[in-house]
Design a protein around this motif. Structure first.
Motif, PDB file in Angstrom:
ATOM      1  N   TYR A  39       0.832  -1.207   0.000  1.00 24.47           N
ATOM      2  CA  TYR A  39       0.000   0.000   0.000  1.00 24.47           C
ATOM      3  C   TYR A  39       0.863   1.252   0.000  1.00 24.47           C
ATOM      4  CZ  TYR A  39      -3.690   3.291   1.334  1.00 24.47           C
ATOM      5  OH  TYR A  39      -4.562   4.361   1.367  1.00 24.47           O
ATOM      6  N   ASP A  40       1.902   1.268   0.836  1.00 31.61           N
ATOM      7  CA  ASP A  40       2.776   2.441   0.910  1.00 31.61           C
ATOM      8  C   ASP A  40       3.408   2.743  -0.442  1.00 31.61           C
ATOM      9  OD1 ASP A  40       2.262   2.807   3.591  1.00 31.61           O
ATOM     10  OD2 ASP A  40       4.055   1.742   4.266  1.00 31.61           O
ATOM     11  N   LEU A  41       3.796   1.708  -1.159  1.00 30.72           N
ATOM     12  CA  LEU A  41       4.412   1.916  -2.462  1.00 30.72           C
ATOM     13  C   LEU A  41       3.384   2.364  -3.494  1.00 30.72           C
ATOM     14  CD1 LEU A  41       6.795   1.761  -4.388  1.00 30.72           C
ATOM     15  CD2 LEU A  41       6.402  -0.696  -4.603  1.00 30.72           C
ATOM     16  N   GLU A  42       2.226   1.745  -3.474  1.00 31.23           N
ATOM     17  CA  GLU A  42       1.216   2.022  -4.489  1.00 31.23           C
ATOM     18  C   GLU A  42       0.582   3.402  -4.301  1.00 31.23           C
ATOM     19  OE1 GLU A  42      -0.877   1.426  -7.883  1.00 31.23           O
ATOM     20  OE2 GLU A  42       0.650   0.078  -7.045  1.00 31.23           O
ATOM     21  N   HIS A  43       0.473   3.868  -3.060  1.00 30.52           N
ATOM     22  CA  HIS A  43      -0.261   5.100  -2.789  1.00 30.52           C
ATOM     23  C   HIS A  43       0.624   6.246  -2.313  1.00 30.52           C
ATOM     24  CE1 HIS A  43      -3.383   1.948  -2.566  1.00 30.52           C
ATOM     25  NE2 HIS A  43      -4.180   2.885  -3.051  1.00 30.52           N
ATOM     26  N   ALA A  44       1.912   6.125  -2.463  1.00 25.53           N
ATOM     27  CA  ALA A  44       2.809   7.210  -2.051  1.00 25.53           C
ATOM     28  C   ALA A  44       2.524   8.468  -2.860  1.00 25.53           C
ATOM     29  CB  ALA A  44       4.265   6.786  -2.242  1.00 25.53           C
ATOM     30  N   HIS A  45       2.622   9.609  -2.177  1.00 27.34           N
ATOM     31  CA  HIS A  45       2.418  10.894  -2.852  1.00 27.34           C
ATOM     32  C   HIS A  45       3.478  11.049  -3.943  1.00 27.34           C
ATOM     33  CE1 HIS A  45       2.060  15.218  -3.469  1.00 27.34           C
ATOM     34  NE2 HIS A  45       0.942  15.195  -2.777  1.00 27.34           N
ATOM     35  N   PRO A  46       3.099  11.513  -5.123  1.00 29.28           N
ATOM     36  CA  PRO A  46       4.095  11.646  -6.210  1.00 29.28           C
ATOM     37  C   PRO A  46       5.305  12.478  -5.820  1.00 29.28           C
ATOM     38  CG  PRO A  46       1.866  12.012  -7.049  1.00 29.28           C
ATOM     39  CD  PRO A  46       1.746  11.913  -5.558  1.00 29.28           C
ATOM     40  N   ALA A  65      15.470  -1.010   2.382  1.00 29.99           N
ATOM     41  CA  ALA A  65      15.648   0.421   2.624  1.00 29.99           C
ATOM     42  C   ALA A  65      14.389   1.154   2.197  1.00 29.99           C
ATOM     43  CB  ALA A  65      16.852   0.973   1.872  1.00 29.99           C
ATOM     44  N   GLN A  66      13.952   2.083   3.034  1.00 30.75           N
ATOM     45  CA  GLN A  66      12.883   3.011   2.676  1.00 30.75           C
ATOM     46  C   GLN A  66      13.549   4.309   2.256  1.00 30.75           C
ATOM     47  OE1 GLN A  66      11.232   2.481   6.620  1.00 30.75           O
ATOM     48  NE2 GLN A  66       9.239   1.985   5.756  1.00 30.75           N
ATOM     49  N   VAL A  67      13.208   4.793   1.080  1.00 36.17           N
ATOM     50  CA  VAL A  67      13.901   5.943   0.500  1.00 36.17           C
ATOM     51  C   VAL A  67      12.859   6.916  -0.040  1.00 36.17           C
ATOM     52  CG1 VAL A  67      15.608   6.693  -1.196  1.00 36.17           C
ATOM     53  CG2 VAL A  67      15.778   4.397  -0.180  1.00 36.17           C
ATOM     54  N   GLY A  68      13.015   8.200   0.290  1.00 34.31           N
ATOM     55  CA  GLY A  68      12.069   9.162  -0.245  1.00 34.31           C
ATOM     56  C   GLY A  68      12.386  10.584   0.172  1.00 34.31           C
ATOM     57  N   VAL A  69      11.560  11.497  -0.310  1.00 37.96           N
ATOM     58  CA  VAL A  69      11.668  12.928  -0.033  1.00 37.96           C
ATOM     59  C   VAL A  69      10.585  13.325   0.954  1.00 37.96           C
ATOM     60  CG1 VAL A  69      11.474  15.237  -1.059  1.00 37.96           C
ATOM     61  CG2 VAL A  69      12.661  13.411  -2.295  1.00 37.96           C
ATOM     62  N   VAL A  70      10.933  14.176   1.928  1.00 42.68           N
ATOM     63  CA  VAL A  70       9.941  14.674   2.888  1.00 42.68           C
ATOM     64  C   VAL A  70       9.192  15.817   2.199  1.00 42.68           C
ATOM     65  CG1 VAL A  70       9.552  15.462   5.251  1.00 42.68           C
ATOM     66  CG2 VAL A  70      11.565  14.070   4.722  1.00 42.68           C
ATOM     67  N   TYR A  71       8.217  15.448   1.395  1.00 41.25           N
ATOM     68  CA  TYR A  71       7.555  16.424   0.529  1.00 41.25           C
ATOM     69  C   TYR A  71       6.693  17.423   1.289  1.00 41.25           C
ATOM     70  CZ  TYR A  71       3.016  14.155   1.090  1.00 41.25           C
ATOM     71  OH  TYR A  71       1.846  13.670   1.612  1.00 41.25           O
ATOM     72  N   ASP A  72       6.240  17.039   2.509  1.00 36.95           N
ATOM     73  CA  ASP A  72       5.363  17.936   3.264  1.00 36.95           C
ATOM     74  C   ASP A  72       6.131  18.794   4.270  1.00 36.95           C
ATOM     75  OD1 ASP A  72       6.030  15.785   4.841  1.00 36.95           O
ATOM     76  OD2 ASP A  72       3.973  15.280   5.422  1.00 36.95           O
ATOM     77  N   SER A  73       7.438  18.920   4.084  1.00 38.83           N
ATOM     78  CA  SER A  73       8.232  19.823   4.910  1.00 38.83           C
ATOM     79  C   SER A  73       8.310  21.197   4.245  1.00 38.83           C
ATOM     80  CB  SER A  73       9.644  19.278   5.107  1.00 38.83           C
ATOM     81  OG  SER A  73      10.475  20.242   5.748  1.00 38.83           O
ATOM     82  N   PRO A  74       8.168  22.280   5.031  1.00 39.00           N
ATOM     83  CA  PRO A  74       8.325  23.612   4.443  1.00 39.00           C
ATOM     84  C   PRO A  74       9.764  23.920   4.044  1.00 39.00           C
ATOM     85  CG  PRO A  74       8.059  23.771   6.826  1.00 39.00           C
ATOM     86  CD  PRO A  74       7.814  22.334   6.462  1.00 39.00           C
ATOM     87  N   GLU A  75      10.701  23.087   4.497  1.00 44.53           N
ATOM     88  CA  GLU A  75      12.119  23.268   4.154  1.00 44.53           C
ATOM     89  C   GLU A  75      12.484  22.329   3.007  1.00 44.53           C
ATOM     90  OE1 GLU A  75      16.555  23.076   6.244  1.00 44.53           O
ATOM     91  OE2 GLU A  75      14.755  22.645   7.412  1.00 44.53           O
ATOM     92  N   PRO A  76      12.796  22.838   1.832  1.00 41.08           N
ATOM     93  CA  PRO A  76      13.077  21.975   0.686  1.00 41.08           C
ATOM     94  C   PRO A  76      14.370  21.188   0.851  1.00 41.08           C
ATOM     95  CG  PRO A  76      13.594  24.255   0.163  1.00 41.08           C
ATOM     96  CD  PRO A  76      12.941  24.272   1.507  1.00 41.08           C
ATOM     97  N   GLY A  77      14.445  20.087   0.105  1.00 38.20           N
ATOM     98  CA  GLY A  77      15.677  19.314   0.059  1.00 38.20           C
ATOM     99  C   GLY A  77      15.808  18.249   1.132  1.00 38.20           C
ATOM    100  N   GLN A  78      14.798  18.083   1.984  1.00 43.99           N
ATOM    101  CA  GLN A  78      14.877  17.090   3.044  1.00 43.99           C
ATOM    102  C   GLN A  78      14.476  15.711   2.499  1.00 43.99           C
ATOM    103  OE1 GLN A  78      15.998  18.314   6.207  1.00 43.99           O
ATOM    104  NE2 GLN A  78      16.299  19.989   4.756  1.00 43.99           N
ATOM    105  N   ALA A  79      15.257  14.699   2.836  1.00 49.82           N
ATOM    106  CA  ALA A  79      14.989  13.351   2.347  1.00 49.82           C
ATOM    107  C   ALA A  79      15.422  12.341   3.414  1.00 49.82           C
ATOM    108  CB  ALA A  79      15.723  13.100   1.031  1.00 49.82           C
TER     109      ALA A  79
END
Length: 309
Positions: A39-46, A65-79
């Motif tokens: 589910y996490d893979l199929e429904h992850a935010h783009p 490994a879980q790998v991704g970008v913290v898209y809902d952070s107001p500070e860009p570039g966080q992953a």
């Protein structure tokens, strides 16, 4: 012996089962199921660019490994990259390959800071520091024996307070969303996050296969959700509290403790036997509350951070 790293395949049941199995062995105090992994893979935010990785030794899955970008952070570039190898398959280079592959993926996405959790053990910390990561805060995993432990007595809510479940908000979960969004802002973290996208919250939180609306307790004051304790289950005997909090206007009244106590009693009545939760090591008030419930620390993890050039 040859170790390779590849992406987890969408819709592949065997991949999801392998990922969940390895995570359960490495982190037995967290809830994972093949359904939740898929589910996490199929429904992850783009915008999260979420991509789980699997390490294999001669075709046998041994690391994740879980790998991704913290898209809902107001500070860009966080992953983030959280790599865990099966405890009986360490020392084969799987962890190093997973981290290297994750860093390459995130660097290509213009990530500037990587966050990684590791269990607080000398070998794990040395692994992170060797790769240029520096230690930050720590957090504890806690376990409660629901089957044999003694919970505080189930309490009646004070006048003006009603105890409900999240299932009572099934027709319109937005009031629960607003409460979750407010309490998230006060959660200890190295990365600021904001729940501003209601539809994303519905997908990632409310409709998640581990989430249990029936066991999530909500304290309501004058028709408004004021405090809650959000619950997950693995469909078997394990229960986890993923968030407990109170809206700022209602703090100091014991409402979060009231909600969590109700949730734990309901979980035990439903036949669940183990309860897990996690707390920042500096969150003294919440650690004290969980100690009052009977939780005991069962492991500690440390956040490591690396800035990319």
């Amino acid at each position: 012996m040859t170790v390779i790293v590849r992406e987890l395949r969408r819709g592949d049941r065997a991949d999801a089962e392998a990922f969940a199995r390895i995570r359960h062995q490495a982190l037995p105090f967290m809830l994972f199921t093949p359904e939740s992994i898929a589910y996490d893979l199929e429904h992850a935010h783009p915008d999260s660019h979420y991509q789980p990785l699997l390490a294999e030794e001669d075709g046998e899955p041994i690391g994740t490994a879980q790998v991704g970008v913290v898209y809902d952070s107001p500070e860009p570039g966080q992953a983030y990259v959280n790599a865990y190898v099966h405890p009986e398959r360490t020392g084969r280079g799987a962890g190093a390959l997973l981290v290297r592959a994750a860093e390459e993926l995130l660097s290509a996405l213009d990530a500037t800071r990587l966050h990684a959790w590791v269990l607080d053990e000398p070998g794990n910390r040395a692994f992170a520091e060797k790769r240029g990561y520096r230690s930050a805060r720590s957090a504890h995993f806690l376990r409660l024996d629901l089957a044999n432990g003694t919970l505080p007595p189930l309490q009646s809510p004070p006048p003006g307070v009603e105890l409900r479940t999240a299932a009572d908000f099934a027709d319109d979960p937005r009031p629960v969303f607003r409460l979750d969004a407010e309490t998230l802002r006060d959660e200890p973290s190295d990365v600021d996050r904001e729940f501003t996208d209601y539809e994303a919250w519905l997908t990632e939180i409310w409709r998640h296969p581990l989430f249990s609306p029936e066991l999530t307790s909500v304290a309501v004051v004058d028709g408004r959700p004021a405090a809650f304790s959000a619950a997950r289950t693995d469909g078997g005997t394990r229960y986890g509290t993923v968030m407990t909090g109170t809206a700022r206007a209602f703090r100091g009244r014991g409402l979060a403790k009231l909600a969590k106590n109700a949730s734990l009693h309901h979980a035990r009545s439903a036949g669940l036997t183990e309860a897990f939760t996690g707390n920042d090591s500096g969150n003294g008030p919440m650690l004290a509350i969980n100690k009052w419930f009977g939780y005991e620390i069962c492991a500690t993890e440390v956040k490591y951070v690396r800035d990319l050039p």
